[in-house]
Design an enzyme around this catalytic site. Sequence first.
Site, PDB file in Angstrom:
ATOM      1  N   ASP A  39       0.837  -1.204   0.000  1.00  0.00           N
ATOM      2  CA  ASP A  39       0.000   0.000   0.000  1.00  0.00           C
ATOM      3  C   ASP A  39       0.872   1.255   0.000  1.00  0.00           C
ATOM      4  O   ASP A  39       0.362   2.376  -0.039  1.00  0.00           O
ATOM      5  CB  ASP A  39      -1.021  -0.005   1.154  1.00  0.00           C
ATOM      6  CG  ASP A  39      -0.385   0.004   2.528  1.00  0.00           C
ATOM      7  OD1 ASP A  39       0.858  -0.080   2.621  1.00  0.00           O
ATOM      8  OD2 ASP A  39      -1.135   0.113   3.527  1.00  0.00           O
ATOM      9  N   SER A  40       2.209   1.064  -0.014  1.00  0.00           N
ATOM     10  CA  SER A  40       3.117   2.181  -0.276  1.00  0.00           C
ATOM     11  C   SER A  40       2.812   2.776  -1.653  1.00  0.00           C
ATOM     12  O   SER A  40       3.248   3.889  -1.962  1.00  0.00           O
ATOM     13  CB  SER A  40       4.573   1.713  -0.214  1.00  0.00           C
ATOM     14  OG  SER A  40       4.746   0.512  -0.948  1.00  0.00           O
ATOM     15  N   ASP A  66      -1.261  -6.070  -0.343  1.00  0.00           N
ATOM     16  CA  ASP A  66      -1.473  -5.399   0.942  1.00  0.00           C
ATOM     17  C   ASP A  66      -2.954  -5.040   1.108  1.00  0.00           C
ATOM     18  O   ASP A  66      -3.548  -4.437   0.199  1.00  0.00           O
ATOM     19  CB  ASP A  66      -0.675  -4.087   0.928  1.00  0.00           C
ATOM     20  CG  ASP A  66       0.213  -3.938   2.139  1.00  0.00           C
ATOM     21  OD1 ASP A  66       0.065  -4.698   3.108  1.00  0.00           O
ATOM     22  OD2 ASP A  66       1.069  -3.040   2.099  1.00  0.00           O
ATOM     23  N   LYS A 120      -1.313  -9.300   2.826  1.00  0.00           N
ATOM     24  CA  LYS A 120      -0.560  -8.856   3.995  1.00  0.00           C
ATOM     25  C   LYS A 120      -1.440  -7.904   4.789  1.00  0.00           C
ATOM     26  O   LYS A 120      -2.188  -7.122   4.198  1.00  0.00           O
ATOM     27  CB  LYS A 120       0.734  -8.146   3.569  1.00  0.00           C
ATOM     28  CG  LYS A 120       1.507  -7.549   4.765  1.00  0.00           C
ATOM     29  CD  LYS A 120       2.887  -7.071   4.397  1.00  0.00           C
ATOM     30  CE  LYS A 120       2.928  -5.674   3.840  1.00  0.00           C
ATOM     31  NZ  LYS A 120       2.360  -4.632   4.732  1.00  0.00           N
ATOM     32  N   GLU A 136      -1.413  -5.424   8.592  1.00  0.00           N
ATOM     33  CA  GLU A 136      -0.572  -4.850   9.646  1.00  0.00           C
ATOM     34  C   GLU A 136      -1.176  -5.085  11.025  1.00  0.00           C
ATOM     35  O   GLU A 136      -2.398  -5.000  11.195  1.00  0.00           O
ATOM     36  CB  GLU A 136      -0.416  -3.332   9.425  1.00  0.00           C
ATOM     37  CG  GLU A 136       0.313  -2.988   8.141  1.00  0.00           C
ATOM     38  CD  GLU A 136       0.550  -1.487   7.975  1.00  0.00           C
ATOM     39  OE1 GLU A 136       0.275  -0.692   8.911  1.00  0.00           O
ATOM     40  OE2 GLU A 136       1.012  -1.102   6.888  1.00  0.00           O
ATOM     41  N   GLU A 193       9.225  -4.141  10.428  1.00  0.00           N
ATOM     42  CA  GLU A 193       9.602  -2.822   9.882  1.00  0.00           C
ATOM     43  C   GLU A 193      10.013  -1.862  10.991  1.00  0.00           C
ATOM     44  O   GLU A 193       9.326  -1.764  12.025  1.00  0.00           O
ATOM     45  CB  GLU A 193       8.425  -2.228   9.080  1.00  0.00           C
ATOM     46  CG  GLU A 193       8.762  -0.841   8.531  1.00  0.00           C
ATOM     47  CD  GLU A 193       7.835  -0.349   7.435  1.00  0.00           C
ATOM     48  OE1 GLU A 193       6.903  -1.078   7.049  1.00  0.00           O
ATOM     49  OE2 GLU A 193       8.069   0.791   6.975  1.00  0.00           O
TER      50      GLU A 193
HETATM   51  O1  KIV Z   1       3.484  -1.067   1.629  1.00  0.00           O
HETATM   52  C1  KIV Z   1       4.623  -1.552   1.554  1.00  0.00           C
HETATM   53  O2  KIV Z   1       5.336  -1.364   0.572  1.00  0.00           O
HETATM   54  C2  KIV Z   1       5.082  -2.351   2.681  1.00  0.00           C
HETATM   55  C3  KIV Z   1       6.485  -2.888   2.664  1.00  0.00           C
HETATM   56  C4  KIV Z   1       7.516  -1.893   2.510  1.00  0.00           C
HETATM   57  C5  KIV Z   1       6.736  -3.812   3.780  1.00  0.00           C
HETATM   58  O3  KIV Z   1       4.338  -2.593   3.571  1.00  0.00           O
END
Ligand code: KIV
Length: 280
Positions: free
Chosen positions: A45-46, A84, A114, A116, A183
């Site tokens: 989600d970056s 994510d 994924k 969090e 992280e």
């Molecule tokens: O959103 C993302 O890119 C991440 C990774 C950097 C672990 O969560």
Amino acid sequence: MKKVSINDIRKLKGSGQPFATVTAYDYTSARIVDNAGIPLILVGDSAAMVVLGYDTTLPVTMDEMLMLTAAVCRGTKRALVIADLPFMSYQASISDALHSAGKFIKKAGASGVKLEGGKRVCPQIRSLVDHGIPVMGHIGLTPQSYHQFSGYTIQGKTVEAARQLLTHAIEVAEAGAFALVLEGIPAEVAKLISEKITIPTIGIGAGPHCDGQIQVFHDILGLFGDFVPKHTKRFVNLTDQISTAIKSFINDVQSNDFPAKEHSAHVKPSVISEILLEKE
Ligand code: KIV
């Protein structure tokens, strides 16, 4: 070409050699990353920041993440693709988590998701895994808690905070996650966690002792300058290289050096003369 499976990633734990993982957000970058031999691609989600230009990861929507994930899956032949779950698509209930994760598997073609959080999201992890959806955990400096953490602050620095992180890691592993992102935590704490849990740890800003390392595509390639995290190493500065290439393109267009003869299709002069004659 055999696709990397969840079990293949599990086996990387304790293989004696750390593995590299990277994010991708579109078809072209996924193809490059996949062909380079990365075993696992995260559609992070970056994307909210490096692709969509938001200040944090919080605003990205399910639809945006689904579109990016589907593109990455189309570009990937070998690597395992994990998506994510965006902010507030899984936190409120198990039902939300199942519905959101199901869309990434069914509609976008991801192999897992994924999310969090530690103990708090273990009921979601358990249920997703029970329903056949592989889950990657993520603890420490979790960017979706940006406001709660008052920014991107390193976690787990005191005895109590480090102990809590270890407890969260153990619970996430016991809930059934196949891997865990660590992280923004001290290297020594990441080492302790990596030694204590049976699933692979994947570090970002967590030192060299994790089973794998993950980085954001744009960070390691020097494509994102708004915010350069301390944990990043730029392996190339593509911003400079792209900028030089674009300036050459502008110059060549202005000087009539592009397009050259070979960049166009051509017809015999008689074709044009015939048309001109018809008009007379
Ligand atoms: O959103 C993302 O890119 C991440 C990774 C950097 C672990 O969560």
